[in-house]
Scaffold this active site. Structure first.
Site, PDB file in Angstrom:
ATOM      1  N   ASP A 106      -4.130 -12.799   3.727  1.00  0.00           N
ATOM      2  CA  ASP A 106      -5.370 -12.321   4.343  1.00  0.00           C
ATOM      3  C   ASP A 106      -6.616 -12.596   3.500  1.00  0.00           C
ATOM      4  OD1 ASP A 106      -4.266 -10.496   2.595  1.00  0.00           O
ATOM      5  OD2 ASP A 106      -4.452  -8.760   3.912  1.00  0.00           O
ATOM      6  N   HIS A 132      -6.186  -7.355  -0.238  1.00  0.00           N
ATOM      7  CA  HIS A 132      -6.411  -5.959  -0.613  1.00  0.00           C
ATOM      8  C   HIS A 132      -5.677  -5.617  -1.913  1.00  0.00           C
ATOM      9  CE1 HIS A 132      -6.697  -6.149   3.859  1.00  0.00           C
ATOM     10  NE2 HIS A 132      -7.754  -5.398   3.646  1.00  0.00           N
ATOM     11  N   HIS A 136       0.822  -1.222   0.000  1.00  0.00           N
ATOM     12  CA  HIS A 136       0.000   0.000   0.000  1.00  0.00           C
ATOM     13  C   HIS A 136       0.856   1.273   0.000  1.00  0.00           C
ATOM     14  CE1 HIS A 136      -3.562  -2.376   0.451  1.00  0.00           C
ATOM     15  NE2 HIS A 136      -3.230  -2.842   1.645  1.00  0.00           N
TER      16      HIS A 136
END
Ligand SMILES: [Zn+2]
Length: 342
Positions: free
Chosen positions: A282, A195, A158
């Site tokens: 995740d 993500h 990120h």
């Protein structure tokens, strides 16, 4: 095969995390390292300490302005009366093309996308060693290892060139890809974290020498919200070199593997000389983030499918949060990839 990891990476221990306005303990805990080390050892990997590579490979991705900010902001923050101990931003520019703020508070808002990446006294050192683990893994692969695993923590995908976000400070996957470019003409980054890898996309968005592919929970109602949609395809020279595959929430192994096979077709068409796997765990069905429903055996199938590309690979740890199966999920991915479990 080797795991690269340095004990300094455990020192960063963030406390603060805001989610939908609620305050929670930060999920990016140092204990993740213990679980992941166990998982790597169970897959038969030896643990090696990375070299101190200095700032060269990090500044190949991140701006000097950002590096200076990250190195000094904790000390500067301690002079602000009434401030939190950890650096946490509370004001952000709507556009970043204007002047650069001089104040610590202004710079924190400028360089931090959200409140989930608090900076403490230890953050700089841990983030450097995390990045150096990725660099050493890339060097091992360039020296002839078929693949290597970098236990990068804090994670990286990120982080943009000059912005931290989502528990990430240095973009370890991007740093590994850039390092591999020393001997590889084309590098593909395959991001399998729950993500979207928004920072990685941002770093390479206008480049055609690094293909970025990300499979993730649809950001329409999920972090990172502003990025990760299917219509983000790259810009300029990079148009067509970014491929996003958003999946509906709670997609299972079968849906995941179908998206992965589309991603891998794109990677094969690019014909990379080397790959980076941004390995988030995740997407697991019992991960605290609860976005997708990949199972423990599902990670082995993901590893096996990517290994079929037959390219030199750096596997970079991204997300994957505390749950009983965290280590097993890593072992499952690595053995699926070809590691010989002990
Ligand atoms: Zn994640």
């Amino acid at each position: 095969m080797k795991t690269f990891y340095a004990a300094e990476q455990k020192r960063h221990d963030p406390k603060f995390f805001l989610s939908s306005g609620g305050r929670f303990p930060n999920p990016e805990q140092p204990e993740r390292v213990e679980r992941l080390l166990e998982g790597a050892r169970a897959a038969g990997l030896d643990v090696a300490r990375p070299a101190d590579h200095g700032l060269g490979p990090i500044s190949a991705i991140h701006t000097p302005e950002y590096l200076d900010f990250l190195k000094r902001i904790y000390q500067r923050w301690q002079h602000i009366e009434g401030a939190s101990e950890e650096v946490i931003p509370n004001i952000h520019p709507i556009a970043r093309a204007g002047s650069y703020p001089a104040s610590a508070v202004g710079q924190a808002g400028y360089h931090m996308a959200d409140t989930s990446c608090p900076i403490s006294a230890e953050t700089w050192e841990s983030a450097c060693w995390s990045a150096w683990s990725a660099v050493s893994a890339a060097d091992a692969v360039m020296a002839g290892d078929a693949w290597a695993y970098a236990l990068c923590r804090p994670p990286g995908h990120h982080a943009f060139r000059d912005v931290a976000g989502g528990f990430c400070f240095f973009n370890n996957s991007a740093i590994a890809a850039q390092r591999l470019r020393r001997s590889a003409e084309r590098v593909a980054i395959i991001d399998v974290d729950l993500h979207h890898g928004n920072g990685t996309q941002g770093v390479f968005y206008e480049r055609n020498d690094v293909l970025t592919v990300s499979i993730h929970a649809d950001p329409v109602r999920f972090y990172p919200f502003f990025w990760g949609h299917a219509d983000e395809r790259g810009e300029g020279l990079g148009l067509g070199y970014n491929y996003n595959l958003p999946l509906p929430r709670r997609s299972d192994d079968a849906a995941y593997l179908e998206a992965l096979s589309a991603a891998l077709r794109r990677v094969e068409a690019f014909s990379p000389d080397a790959i980076v796997i941004a390995l988030g765990l995740d997407a697991f069905e019992k991960d605290p983030f609860g976005g997708l429903s990949v199972t423990t055996p599902g990670f082995a199938l993901i590893g096996k499918a990517i290994a079929k590309l037959g390219r030199p690979a750096v596997i970079v740890q991204e997300g994957g949060y505390l749950c009983d199966e965290l280590g097993d999920n890593l072992t499952s991915f690595l053995t699926g990839y070809g590691a010989k479990a002990v």
